[in-house]
Design a protein around this motif. Structure first.
Motif, mmCIF file in Angstrom:
data_model
loop_
_atom_site.group_PDB
_atom_site.id
_atom_site.type_symbol
_atom_site.label_atom_id
_atom_site.label_comp_id
_atom_site.label_asym_id
_atom_site.label_seq_id
_atom_site.Cartn_x
_atom_site.Cartn_y
_atom_site.Cartn_z
ATOM 1 N N GLU A 115 -1.505 9.025 6.465
ATOM 2 C CA GLU A 115 -2.358 7.945 6.962
ATOM 3 C C GLU A 115 -3.245 7.396 5.842
ATOM 4 N N GLU A 116 -3.837 8.288 5.070
ATOM 5 C CA GLU A 116 -4.722 7.854 3.986
ATOM 6 C C GLU A 116 -3.947 7.074 2.921
ATOM 7 N N ILE A 117 -2.724 7.486 2.633
ATOM 8 C CA ILE A 117 -1.896 6.753 1.677
ATOM 9 C C ILE A 117 -1.622 5.344 2.203
ATOM 10 N N GLY A 118 -1.394 5.223 3.496
ATOM 11 C CA GLY A 118 -1.212 3.905 4.096
ATOM 12 C C GLY A 118 -2.443 3.028 3.928
ATOM 13 N N GLU A 119 -3.612 3.626 3.997
ATOM 14 C CA GLU A 119 -4.850 2.866 3.814
ATOM 15 C C GLU A 119 -5.003 2.391 2.373
ATOM 16 N N VAL A 120 -4.489 3.168 1.407
ATOM 17 C CA VAL A 120 -4.480 2.706 0.014
ATOM 18 C C VAL A 120 -3.604 1.460 -0.090
#
Length: 105
Positions: free
Chosen positions: A37-42
């Protein structure tokens, strides 16, 4: 130059999650899903930074991308606590191995 050690904070974050959510297989899997999820936010922040979405235009700054990358690093460090008895040593060992490959060049 002062060197910041993030591991006391990361261990507190992991301990809090252990206390609130438990330490079973499902929780460990969710910590890995959280990393995704955090990678998607990047990606979302970068798309906003370069204005790739014509409908939205530029919506993020370089600092926003950096902040999201920091979230990825923190989330990965917290997840690492579930897989290594000494996560700081595991990360240091990995960095040293990668560094050795660069030094061989």
């Amino acid at each position: 130059m002062s060197v910041y050690d993030p591991w006391p904070s990361v261990r507190r974050f992991a301990a809090h999650l252990d206390e609130v959510n438990g330490t079973g297989d499902h929780e460990v899997a969710m910590r890995l899903v959280k990393l995704t999820e955090e990678i998607g936010e990047v990606s979302q922040a970068y798309i906003g930074y370069v204005g790739q979405n014509p409908r939205k235009g530029v919506t993020h700054s370089r600092e926003d991308v950096a902040a999201e990358l920091c979230d990825v690093v923190i989330t990965a460090m917290v997840a690492l606590c579930s897989f290594a008895d000494d996560p700081a040593r595991a990360l240091q060992d990995k960095i040293e191995k990668v560094d050795a490959r660069y030094m061989e060049r």
